[in-house]
Design a protein around this motif. Structure first.
Motif, short mmCIF file in Angstrom:
data_model
loop_
_atom_site.label_atom_id
_atom_site.label_comp_id
_atom_site.label_asym_id
_atom_site.label_seq_id
_atom_site.Cartn_x
_atom_site.Cartn_y
_atom_site.Cartn_z
N THR A 1 1.34 -1.34 -0.31
CA THR A 1 -0.15 -0.06 0.11
C THR A 1 0.79 1.32 0.17
OG1 THR A 1 -1.86 -1.43 0.89
CG2 THR A 1 -1.62 0.82 0.72
N VAL A 2 1.99 1.32 1.00
CA VAL A 2 2.80 2.21 1.41
C VAL A 2 3.44 3.02 -0.59
CG1 VAL A 2 4.60 3.54 2.20
CG2 VAL A 2 3.13 2.24 2.93
N SER B 1 -13.37 7.36 9.57
CA SER B 1 -11.53 7.08 9.32
C SER B 1 -10.88 7.34 9.65
CB SER B 1 -11.74 7.44 8.08
OG SER B 1 -13.39 7.19 6.89
N THR C 1 -6.02 6.51 9.39
CA THR C 1 -5.21 5.46 9.08
C THR C 1 -3.78 5.94 9.19
OG1 THR C 1 -4.49 4.86 6.60
CG2 THR C 1 -5.21 6.43 6.83
N SER D 1 -1.05 8.01 7.48
CA SER D 1 -0.85 8.33 6.05
C SER D 1 1.03 8.67 5.56
CB SER D 1 -0.92 10.51 5.97
OG SER D 1 -0.09 10.81 5.36
N HIS E 1 0.71 4.12 -3.26
CA HIS E 1 0.53 5.18 -2.96
C HIS E 1 1.46 6.14 -2.69
CE1 HIS E 1 -1.51 8.30 0.61
NE2 HIS E 1 -0.32 9.24 0.08
N ARG F 1 -8.13 4.70 14.01
CA ARG F 1 -8.93 3.71 13.61
C ARG F 1 -10.45 4.42 13.67
NH1 ARG F 1 -4.85 2.26 10.03
NH2 ARG F 1 -2.83 0.41 11.19
N THR G 1 -8.38 9.39 2.31
CA THR G 1 -8.71 10.25 3.47
C THR G 1 -7.48 11.38 3.40
OG1 THR G 1 -8.53 7.63 4.12
CG2 THR G 1 -8.18 9.65 5.73
N GLU G 2 -6.23 11.40 3.45
CA GLU G 2 -5.82 12.28 3.24
C GLU G 2 -6.19 13.32 2.39
OE1 GLU G 2 -1.09 10.50 3.13
OE2 GLU G 2 -1.83 10.96 0.95
N ASP H 1 -7.41 4.11 -0.42
CA ASP H 1 -8.36 4.56 0.88
C ASP H 1 -7.52 5.19 1.54
OD1 ASP H 1 -10.42 4.58 2.69
OD2 ASP H 1 -8.78 3.35 4.44
N THR H 2 -6.61 5.11 1.54
CA THR H 2 -4.74 6.05 2.06
C THR H 2 -5.45 8.13 1.41
OG1 THR H 2 -3.16 5.48 1.51
CG2 THR H 2 -3.59 4.53 3.44
N VAL I 1 -2.00 5.71 15.50
CA VAL I 1 -2.74 5.07 14.54
C VAL I 1 -3.93 5.35 14.38
CG1 VAL I 1 -2.69 4.07 12.41
CG2 VAL I 1 -0.56 4.09 12.52
#
Length: 366
Positions: free
Chosen positions: A37-38, A314, A316, A318, A41, A297, A234-235, A230-231, A295
């Motif tokens: 994911t990172v 939400s 997460t 970042s 992203h 949640r 959310t940012e 999602d990340t 973090v």
């Protein structure tokens, strides 16, 4: 009780070949990540990422005065756009709760193309069908079209290399073709970066996605899954239905009043939303940025001076800011303003956070 098996999109086999990990989402089996994911992203923020979001619903409202009918039902004002433009809007219930948020494509006065969320597509179609006047039809096209999102600073380069149009205003679209097959190209997205969404026919999806993967990787990017989606959203503070919007969370509470045509004579939920706007919502959406290491949640209590004042919707880590972030609904009576410090109860541990107005990072959509 037998569990319903998640549905698979048109290019599931391609995701398997790419080494994706999967999870159920909105009734569909979707790729969560490929390389991580990172990494995915970061690719979207710095180069380009490619998402398959074919689980999203699709529907067409057609017939004489179809646009007028949709405008009388959904919140935003279709009269403000023209053919070739798209608009973010909401489908609300009479009490102002949100059945779904969606994108409406203005094809013409007699045709509006809608892209709702996967889990709510059937509810949106059913509500529109029930209310449609004689001569207006609402057609569910959930599996007629795929949806791919090419997002990031080098997204235009990727599409240009495939001969697809890129010179589009934000929230505009063009109908084109690739390899002899039709594809709708839209300057839309859910990441906060310059990007496009492509809608090919379901049966044409695999060859186009394979070509996009090749060009995205050539541009230094990579395919991305729902974890990065999602990340990224959310940012930006973008709402996700079931989190920041729901039948219990109104557009006024979620700071989505900008997507409501307040001057329109009619739309579903108008009276309730006008009353809430006038009186002031009992709770309001804010952003939280962790001061301490940790973090937040979803579903965790937010405390001010030790007293509960709201709940996270939400949360997460970042990858851009390298800290925990969250969106939260806070009681309006608490009068918690940007810059204030609150605490989030993270499994019994108090995590100090700063209150702010999203986005958490700069937007590059325009």
């Amino acid at each position: 009780m037998t569990e319903t098996k998640p549905r698979q999109g048109p290019i599931h086999d391609v995701h398997v070949e790419l080494g994706a990990s999967f999870a159920p989402f909105g009734g569909w089996e979707m790729p969560v990540s490929y390389a991580g994911t990172v990494s995915e992203h970061t690719a979207v923020r710095t180069t380009v990422g490619l998402f398959d979001v074919s689980h999203l619903g699709k529907a067409t409202v057609a017939g004489a005065d179809a646009a007028d009918f949709v405008n009388s039902a959904l919140t935003n004002d279709l009269g403000k756009i023209r053919p070739g433009k798209a608009q973010y809007t909401l489908c609300c219930a009479a009490d102002g709760g949100v059945i779904d948020d969606l994108i409406a494509y203005y094809v013409g006065p007699e045709e509006i193309f809608l892209v709702p969320n996967a889990a709510n597509a059937a509810a949106v179609v059913a509500a529109l069908r029930e209310a449609a006047p004689a001569g207006v039809t609402v057609t569910d096209q959930h599996t007629d079209f795929a949806v791919f999102a090419v997002q990031g600073p080098r997204s235009a380069e990727v599409l240009t290399s495939l001969g697809l149009p890129t010179d589009l205003e934000y929230m505009a679209y063009a109908d084109a073709d690739w390899a002899g097959a039709p594809v709708r190209v839209c300057r839309t997205g859910y990441t906060g970066e310059h990007g496009y969404e492509l809608l090919p026919r379901w049966e044409d999806a695999a060859p186009l996605f394979r070509a996009l993967v090749e060009r995205v990787r050539t541009a230094g990017g990579e395919p991305a899954g729902l974890g990065a989606r999602d990340t990224l959203r959310t940012e930006m503070g973008y709402p996700l239905h079931g989190h920041e919007l729901s039948r219990e969370i109104t557009p006024v509470q979620a700071r989505c009043g900008w997507a409501v045509g307040w001057k329109k004579p009619q739309f579903w939920g108008k009276a309730a939303l006008e009353q809430e706007k006038s009186a002031g919502p009992r709770r309001i959406l804010v952003g939280l940025k962790a001061i301490d290491r940790g973090v937040p949640r979803r579903g965790q209590d937010v405390l001010l001076d030790g007293e509960p004042v709201g709940t996270t919707t939400s949360g997460t880590f970042s990858p851009t800011l390298k800290v925990g972030i969250a969106l939260a609904l806070l009681d309006s009576e608490a009068d918690v303003r940007p810059g204030a410090e609150v605490e989030v109860d993270v499994r019994g541990r108090r995590l100090r956070c700063e209150v702010l107005r999203p986005p958490f990072v700069e937007s590059h959509t325009a």
